[in-house]
Structure formats: structure tokens, C-alpha cells
Design a protein around this motif. Structure first.
Motif, PDB file in Angstrom:
ATOM      1  N   GLY A 112     -36.495 -47.089  -7.282  1.00 15.82           N
ATOM      2  CA  GLY A 112     -36.297 -48.509  -7.538  1.00 15.82           C
ATOM      3  C   GLY A 112     -35.746 -49.294  -6.377  1.00 15.82           C
ATOM      4  O   GLY A 112     -35.406 -50.469  -6.522  1.00 15.82           O
ATOM      5  N   GLY A 113     -35.598 -48.657  -5.214  1.00 15.75           N
ATOM      6  CA  GLY A 113     -35.182 -49.408  -4.034  1.00 15.75           C
ATOM      7  C   GLY A 113     -33.694 -49.518  -3.799  1.00 15.75           C
ATOM      8  O   GLY A 113     -33.249 -50.349  -3.002  1.00 15.75           O
ATOM      9  N   THR A 114     -32.892 -48.673  -4.465  1.00 15.17           N
ATOM     10  CA  THR A 114     -31.452 -48.686  -4.233  1.00 15.17           C
ATOM     11  C   THR A 114     -30.999 -47.351  -3.654  1.00 15.17           C
ATOM     12  O   THR A 114     -31.757 -46.390  -3.600  1.00 15.17           O
ATOM     13  N   ALA A 115     -29.740 -47.314  -3.241  1.00 13.19           N
ATOM     14  CA  ALA A 115     -29.143 -46.082  -2.717  1.00 13.19           C
ATOM     15  C   ALA A 115     -27.653 -46.103  -3.019  1.00 13.19           C
ATOM     16  O   ALA A 115     -27.029 -47.167  -3.029  1.00 13.19           O
ATOM     17  N   MET A 116     -27.094 -44.920  -3.271  1.00 14.68           N
ATOM     18  CA  MET A 116     -25.644 -44.791  -3.335  1.00 14.68           C
ATOM     19  C   MET A 116     -25.143 -44.621  -1.909  1.00 14.68           C
ATOM     20  O   MET A 116     -25.659 -43.777  -1.163  1.00 14.68           O
ATOM     21  N   ARG A 117     -24.142 -45.428  -1.542  1.00 13.64           N
ATOM     22  CA  ARG A 117     -23.610 -45.384  -0.192  1.00 13.64           C
ATOM     23  C   ARG A 117     -22.153 -44.932  -0.230  1.00 13.64           C
ATOM     24  O   ARG A 117     -21.370 -45.396  -1.062  1.00 13.64           O
ATOM     25  N   TYR A 118     -21.814 -44.026   0.670  1.00 16.16           N
ATOM     26  CA  TYR A 118     -20.469 -43.459   0.752  1.00 16.16           C
ATOM     27  C   TYR A 118     -19.951 -43.622   2.174  1.00 16.16           C
ATOM     28  O   TYR A 118     -20.694 -43.422   3.151  1.00 16.16           O
TER      29      TYR A 118
END
Length: 247
Positions: A112-118
Motif C-alpha cells: 500500500g505504499g507505506t513503511a515502518m521507520r525506526y
């Protein structure tokens, strides 16, 4: 034939047909399958900053496998390194881990075009790695076994060598609560994604090459990352991104 007989015959035929239809319908076990409509998934809309209540819960103390992980004083951190969902800047397929060492961010791409960023800490100059590989092995509360070249630089670490069984798991263990082992061409690169109790190191280049995350964040990443996920470690910055709802 009299008209009454004709009507009776026709009525009997219709009645018999209806009975047969009901009988057949009663024997049907699988209804017709309707092909679902394919709907494109769009990235969630940007939202405002995460509330203090959410952050306090996200970085609260947590017990895991008998180990008590202390709460993180997130108020003392740079807020850009908080775990958050963002619009994916990587262009990689979902399920890929991308480490951008220049900005100190790790991304786990999502459908869906998102990412989890850390936010992450990385290796010092001369001890950083880049390239592509596979997260071939995953370990909760790992033992730490410093490689031979590290022991040459730090002879005091000999007691934790492979031959001596390494350092026991625990909150003071440099690998923290979880470790993800990076392989390349079926060989262990000796580089890891791992937890750390040293929250002040996030956003800095201080380790001996491995990518470190706050323990609360590595617990979250460990649950999300697919087995044998592809990983890309790059030194050139990715585009700036927007935060989106849901972390």
C-alpha cells in the motif's frame, strides 16, 4: 380435453417444476462464487505528531521472557527517531528491510505504499557495511560472541569469545532483546540488526558495524519482518517522507 382438465394439467406441471427446483436448491452445497472487486490500496493520509500518551505506551517498560526492559526516556530523544509509519521512500517491494545509514533510519516496507521507520545507531567510520543480503537467522535474547578481530582490538572481551560460549542473554548484553543476522551469498556477514539498552546511541555512529535499535523497537521490528527478508544497506540518503496514521 375439457378446459378444466387442461388447467389442471398445467397447474400440476408448474407445481411439479417448482418442487423440483426447491429440491435441487436444497442439494446445493456451494453457492455461486462472486469474483471480488480488486481495489487499489492507497497510503494512509498524513497526520499530526504522535501524542505523549502514545509515546509513553510505546516506550514503556516491558517484561519479555523473564527480562525486564526499562522504559525509554523518549523526551530526551530527537523525535525524528521515534518509531512511526511513513510514506515509503525506498521503491522496494513489501517486506524488504532498507537501512539508510546517512539519515540513521531503518525502513520495513509494507503493502500500500507505506513503511515502518525506526531510528537506528550504526557503525563507526571504517566499521560500517553496505550492500544487499538476506536476514537468514533470527534470535530472541541472543548470546553475544564478539568476532576475533574485535577481540584483537579489545582483549578484555576474550571471556565472551565463541570458544568461551559468549555473553549470556540479558538486559546488559550488547545484542539486546532480539538479533537479526545478515547473510550474503549464503555466508554470515557478521553484521546484525539488534536491540540495545543504550538509547542515547540511536542516531549516532558508535558501534562496530552493526545496526542497533532501541529494545522496544527491535521487539516491534522482529514481529513484523518476514522470514528470510531481503535487506538493503545503503549510504546515500533517501528522500524525505511524511508520517502517516498508525504505528
Amino acid at each position: 380435453m375439457p378446459i378444466e382438465d387442461v388447467r389442471l394439467t398445467r397447474r400440476s406441471f408448474l407445481s411439479a417444476s417448482a418442487t423440483a427446483t426447491l429440491f435441487l436448491a436444497g442439494c446445493t452445497t456451494t453457492p455461486p462464487v462472486k469474483t471480488p472487486e480488486v481495489v487499489a490500496v492507497k497510503p494512509a493520509l498524513p497526520r499530526g505528531p504522535v501524542s505523549d500518551a502514545e509515546l509513553a505506551l510505546r516506550y514503556a517498560a516491558v517484561e519479555d521472557s523473564g527480562h525486564l526492559i526499562p522504559a525509554i526516556p523518549y523526551q530526551q530523544m530527537d523525535s525524528k527517531f521515534f518509531r512511526q509509519r511513513v510514506v515509503d521512500p525506498t521503491g522496494e517491494r513489501p517486506g524488504t528491510v532498507v537501512v539508510d545509514t546517512s539519515t540513521r533510519f531503518l525502513y520495513l516496507t509494507e503493502p500500500g505504499g507505506t513503511a515502518m521507520r525506526y531510528g537506528v545507531g550504526i557503525g563507526r567510520d571504517g566499521f560500517s557495511w553496505q550492500g544487499e543480503g538476506i536476514i537468514h537467522w533470527r534470535q530472541p535474547w541472543p548470546r553475544w560472541k564478539p568476532p576475533a578481530d574485535m577481540i584483537k582490538r579489545r582483549p578484555d572481551l576474550e571471556k565472551y569469545s565463541v570458544e568461551n560460549g559468549g555473553m549470556a542473554p540479558g538486559i546488559k548484553n550488547p545484542l539486546g532483546a532480539r538479533a537479526l543476522y545478515i547473510f550474503q551469498n549464503k555466508q554470515d556477514t557478521l553484521y546484525r540488526l539488534h536491540g540495545t539498552p543504550e538509547w542515547r546511541s540511536i542516531g549516532k555512529a558508535v558501534s562496530s558495524g552493526c545496526v542497533r535499535l532501541i529494545n522496544q523497537d527491535v521487539l516491534d521490528l522482529y514481529k513484523r519482518v518476514p522470514h528470510h527478508a531481503r535487506i538493503v544497506v545503503r549510504h546515500t540518503p533517501l528522500p524525505a517522507v511524511q508520517e502517516v496514521a498508525g504505528a
